[in-house]
Design a protein around this motif. Sequence first.
Motif: not given
Length: 842
Positions: A22, A25-26, A37, A41, A44, A64, A98, A100
């Motif tokens: 992902l 993500s941080t 967040a 998640f 997710h 992640d 978003l 990945a």
Amino acid sequence: MNDAHRPDADGPQLRTLLLTDLCDSTTLVERIGDGPAAELFREHDRLVLALQQRWRGRLIDRSDGLLLLFERPIDGLGFALDYARGLREIGAARKFELKARAGLHVGEVLTWRNSDEAVRVGAKPVEVEGLAKPMAGRLMATARPGQILLSAVAEPLAHRAARELGERGQQLLWKSHGRWRFKGVPEPQEIYEVGEPGIAPLRAPPNGPKAWRDVPLWRRPAALVAEVALLAMIGGGAWFATRPQPAIAFNQRDWVVVGDLRNLTGQSVLDDSLEQAFRISLEQSRYVNVLSDLKTRDTLERMQRKNDTVLDRAIASEIALRDGARAVILPTVAEVGGRVRVSAEVIDPHTQTTVYAESADGHGKESTLGSIDTVTAALREKLGEAMKSIERDSEPLPKVATKNLDALRAYALGLKAYGERRHPEAQRYFDQAIALDPEFALAYLAALRVHVGDADNRSAKPYLEKAVALRSHLAPRDALYLDAWSAEYGPQPATRAPAQWKLLAGLYPDYYAGHYNYAWAAFANNRYSESLSFAKAAAAPQNPLRSSAIELVGRAQLAQGDAKAALASFEQGEKIGRYGPNRRRAAALATLRRFDEARAVLAQLSDDTSTSGLTNNLERISVAVDQGRWDEAQKIAARAEREAIHGTPVLANQFALIRLTVESLSGRPLQTAAVLAIGRKAAAQAGDEADPLRNEQAYVALSAAYLGQRHGQAEVARQLLPVLEPLAKRIGDPLVTQLLIIVQAGQLRLDGKPQDAIALLRPLVRGDELFQVHSALRAAYAAAGQDQDAQVEERWLAQNRGRAYIETAGSQALQVVNVADTGLGERAKAETVARAVARTQR
């Protein structure tokens, strides 16, 4: 704590590995805060769980990113595509991107379970190791955000199975990013990207410390300085002449779009004729699939462009991207130095750049056909087809088409008119082509299709006979197509023709005529599951007649009892084919007992004396009977009988019998003499061996005998059976044979031998039986006092409403009886219970 179980005793296993990460993500958590967040998640994780179950994945590790194992590459790819789309939707709902990155590889891995104690203190339940794991990791780390990279092992396996993803799989974009070096991997690796239009980056990944493009020594900076100086001395012209040609990733059965021919000679006869010749020559390949002209024009219309828009580089490339074609081919004919040159370019539709170019020269316009064969053979080899295959599947154009360019032009114009459903005009063009070249086999075959499409089988037969005599003038695929039609018109077509269509579908899986016609043959013979499978194959996006295939999917679904899915298929077919509702949609609505909607659909349909206008009355009568509107059903049936006199002989006999059927179902005495007269007339017409519809006439004659039996009148069948029994054997139609057995069983029942009737009927119940087999069995069981068995048949009748409406045997001569029996099933059930009670009270 480290007492992990040993690796599986079976040793390494071949698995598909998918690694994802992902992106950012941080940074995302810092930006939106811990609470939002956490909710993101959780959503997710729900997405991952749902996709894991859908694609049969095994989740090994997560943070992640994800590490999953799959049995097949196509499952891993399906997960990755849905994951990318799901992340896009999650991000869009929160107004940020978003994404990945993902890497997909196939290789051997070792798996083992950690002990329960180790898992309790934080170890993963399952461990995975092996060289395949870092390889998938390198691919994932190399990918751009939103990019799915595949190894050279995974790409062909996933690409070959992409059709399993349905329509989306046909539209995927595949791209090679060349050879790359991965840190720790000694050999360079070919990597590929796959994705959906508008989602996938489709750009080469950036070089990094752990992965970089494998650039040859001569292309590295230090060497390039010397090379530039050398090239400057040699001159730009020499470099241009020797530059390497770019490649295009092309696999067997990929599609190409053929653009409009550019005719630079000024000779108009070459416009349509050479473009058609180019298609005929290229379509001989089993390696390259050519998107039909009908399909490209259909896509043009969906692009809201005029039907006569020129298919140039840009337009043809857009069509290719929309229809999942891998390449565009642009043919050209020109006069160069007193010679006629035929050339063709292969275009990458993503970049619209020329990938390959081939040409051939000749003297005069007569040389162009030979030049086209030379050019298409060279292009097929460049696209990856083996030379042996090219030699095996290539016949010269003058043999498989015509050497007369005027005849070829008339044929091409006929195909355009046929594609636009201007059948009379198309027929005139095909007749003109035949007049110019009496040995033009393809023109006879095209004229045959026109008459078959108009349900004019008698007019079609002379063209069929001539095409059969010229079979050696056809390419192998067209010869098989002809063989199938020849079987349709030959002896016992119901058993011989399906085998020919199935052979065509097997040898040419992307030539949808084989799939569709076999699906129809299976449907007509009540093999609904098989019909559904082949109809779905024919419903591919590249099929120009896709809407008809989707409608056939709906018919098979309705026959199998899935009326809601059938209704959706009918609506989809109407949308794609851009036509209004038809009687099949009304049948699906009536099956669901949505009678008001069904009647509204039927009110929109034509009620003239055309074949379609007359057959619309089948549903009008059936729906009225289904609702118990007997006066309405009788009026429609009487009017249909009068108007059917102007239709085909089969329709005239069929509606005469249906009118008598409705009257008897409503409670009026059966007119036995009239029923017998219809049976004799239909039987006499079925005896004409030249009539391609003789099987349907035999079915109508047997239906007359069966109607008499249902009212206790054995005399009708007693007089008809001596003629119909040998006739049915000669015809060899499986459904005619089934109805004959039903009638024979009916005579046994009426003669007081119900057990003999049951013994005759029971072997017919094997999945492809006629609906009326169960009505006949119910009557035989009731006569034998086997009430529980009779109730089983009554439940079957009540539960198979869709099959009652859609069964096509004998041009649906018994549809009204079928539909009536679904409602009578409840009444018959009550009668059976009453008989059982009466017996216990004796």
